[in-house]
Design a protein around this motif. Structure first.
Motif, short mmCIF file in Angstrom:
data_model
loop_
_atom_site.label_atom_id
_atom_site.label_comp_id
_atom_site.label_asym_id
_atom_site.label_seq_id
_atom_site.Cartn_x
_atom_site.Cartn_y
_atom_site.Cartn_z
N TYR A 52 0.83 -1.21 0.00
CA TYR A 52 0.00 0.00 0.00
C TYR A 52 0.86 1.26 0.00
O TYR A 52 0.65 2.16 -0.81
CB TYR A 52 -0.98 -0.04 1.18
N SER A 53 1.83 1.31 0.89
CA SER A 53 2.68 2.51 0.94
C SER A 53 3.87 2.41 -0.02
O SER A 53 4.45 3.42 -0.40
CB SER A 53 3.22 2.71 2.36
N ARG A 54 4.24 1.18 -0.36
CA ARG A 54 5.46 0.94 -1.14
C ARG A 54 6.68 1.56 -0.46
O ARG A 54 7.63 2.01 -1.10
CB ARG A 54 5.32 1.44 -2.58
N PHE A 55 6.61 1.61 0.85
CA PHE A 55 7.68 2.16 1.68
C PHE A 55 8.11 1.01 2.60
O PHE A 55 7.45 0.71 3.59
CB PHE A 55 7.12 3.34 2.49
N ARG A 56 9.19 0.34 2.19
CA ARG A 56 9.61 -0.87 2.93
C ARG A 56 10.62 -0.50 4.00
O ARG A 56 11.65 0.12 3.71
CB ARG A 56 10.20 -1.89 1.96
N VAL A 57 10.30 -0.87 5.22
CA VAL A 57 11.17 -0.53 6.36
C VAL A 57 11.77 -1.81 6.92
O VAL A 57 11.10 -2.85 7.01
CB VAL A 57 10.37 0.21 7.46
N GLY A 58 13.05 -1.73 7.26
CA GLY A 58 13.74 -2.88 7.85
C GLY A 58 14.41 -2.47 9.15
O GLY A 58 14.95 -1.36 9.26
N PRO A 109 18.18 9.48 6.64
CA PRO A 109 17.60 8.70 7.73
C PRO A 109 16.10 8.97 7.91
O PRO A 109 15.63 10.07 7.62
CB PRO A 109 18.36 9.21 8.97
N ILE A 110 15.36 7.94 8.35
CA ILE A 110 14.02 8.18 8.89
C ILE A 110 14.10 7.89 10.38
O ILE A 110 14.99 7.17 10.82
CB ILE A 110 12.92 7.29 8.26
N SER A 111 13.15 8.43 11.12
CA SER A 111 13.16 8.07 12.54
C SER A 111 11.80 7.49 12.91
O SER A 111 10.79 7.76 12.26
CB SER A 111 13.56 9.26 13.40
N ALA A 170 8.07 -1.77 11.25
CA ALA A 170 9.23 -2.66 11.37
C ALA A 170 9.78 -2.69 12.80
O ALA A 170 10.15 -3.75 13.31
CB ALA A 170 10.33 -2.19 10.42
N GLU A 171 9.81 -1.54 13.43
CA GLU A 171 10.39 -1.46 14.78
C GLU A 171 9.59 -2.29 15.78
O GLU A 171 10.15 -3.01 16.60
CB GLU A 171 10.43 -0.01 15.26
N ARG A 172 8.26 -2.19 15.70
CA ARG A 172 7.44 -2.95 16.67
C ARG A 172 7.41 -4.43 16.31
O ARG A 172 7.30 -5.27 17.20
CB ARG A 172 6.03 -2.36 16.77
N THR A 232 10.29 -6.21 9.90
CA THR A 232 9.93 -5.37 8.76
C THR A 232 8.49 -4.90 8.94
O THR A 232 7.74 -5.49 9.72
CB THR A 232 10.04 -6.16 7.44
N ASN A 233 8.12 -3.86 8.20
CA ASN A 233 6.72 -3.44 8.31
C ASN A 233 5.82 -4.42 7.57
O ASN A 233 6.17 -4.96 6.52
CB ASN A 233 6.50 -1.98 7.84
N GLN A 234 4.68 -4.67 8.15
CA GLN A 234 3.71 -5.63 7.63
C GLN A 234 2.36 -4.93 7.55
O GLN A 234 1.71 -4.69 8.56
CB GLN A 234 3.63 -6.85 8.58
N1 THU Z 1 6.90 2.58 8.98
C1 THU Z 1 7.74 1.78 9.71
O1 THU Z 1 7.70 0.54 9.60
N2 THU Z 1 8.64 2.38 10.53
C2 THU Z 1 8.83 3.73 10.60
O2 THU Z 1 9.71 4.16 11.35
C3 THU Z 1 7.99 4.63 9.83
C4 THU Z 1 6.88 4.01 9.07
C5 THU Z 1 5.97 1.93 8.04
C6 THU Z 1 4.53 2.00 8.39
C7 THU Z 1 3.90 1.83 7.02
O3 THU Z 1 3.83 0.44 6.68
C8 THU Z 1 4.88 2.49 6.07
O4 THU Z 1 6.10 2.55 6.78
C9 THU Z 1 4.48 3.88 5.63
O5 THU Z 1 4.14 4.66 6.70
#
Ligand code: THU
Length: 160
Positions: free
Chosen positions: A40-46, A107-109, A73-75, A60-62
């Motif tokens: 959905y977001s196409r924003f993959r976090v590891g 970086p993202i936080s 991803a963090e949780r 990873t984000n799910q």
């Molecule tokens: N997301 C993370 O997994 N970690 C972050 O630090 C920021 C956002 C995810 C949530 C969602 O699946 C996607 O990135 C876009 O917000």
């Protein structure tokens, strides 16, 4: 009375300047972005962490078609760590991402909910963690402890 918080962190121009262990963890966080489920977001976090017993865990984000059901991803990582190695502190945590919509070169936080979860994890394991934040390339930020990310945090102290 005027009071203020001071935040300290390290900034590196690239991963090359990092201590070896941090660089390896960041490398892993960058690599596991491919395992994210983010249609959905196409924003993959590891995220990748080294626990104090030497175990390495990742998350990873799910995402979910019902958007709020998705998890960062963090949780994901914190749940993996607490389930596989209950009570074991995290020494260092690296977070990276790979965005299909734009560059992934800064970086993202962690989001607000994740900051709260990081704080609870530190509190329950009795130790603060080193946090390494970077994209697939570019600058790297290193923070000591999640308190830097969440001043005025609500904690279990208030529930006693
Ligand atoms: N997301 C993370 O997994 N970690 C972050 O630090 C920021 C956002 C995810 C949530 C969602 O699946 C996607 O990135 C876009 O917000």
């Amino acid at each position: 009375m005027h009071k203020q918080f001071q935040i300290q962190f390290e900034e590196y121009d690239s991963a090359e300047g990092l201590p070896k262990e941090d660089a390896a963890l960041l490398d892993l966080a960058r690599n596991v972005t491919k395992d994210a489920y983010a249609p959905y977001s196409r924003f993959r976090v590891g995220a990748a962490a080294r626990l104090s017993n030497g175990q390495i865990v990742t998350g990873t984000n799910q995402e979910n078609a019902s958007f709020p059901a998705g998890i960062c991803a963090e949780r994901t990582l914190l749940s993996v760590a607490a389930s596989l190695c209950p009570g074991v502190p995290i020494e260092s945590l690296a977070v990276s991402y790979d965005s299909e919509r734009g560059a992934s070169d800064r970086p993202i936080s962690p989001c607000g909910i994740c900051r709260q979860s990081l704080q609870e994890f530190e509190q329950r394991t009795g130790r603060s963690m080193r946090i390494i934040l970077a994209g697939q390339s570019g600058k790297v930020l290193v923070l000591e402890g999640s308190a830097t990310l969440l001043p005025f945090a609500f904690s279990s102290d208030e529930l006693r």
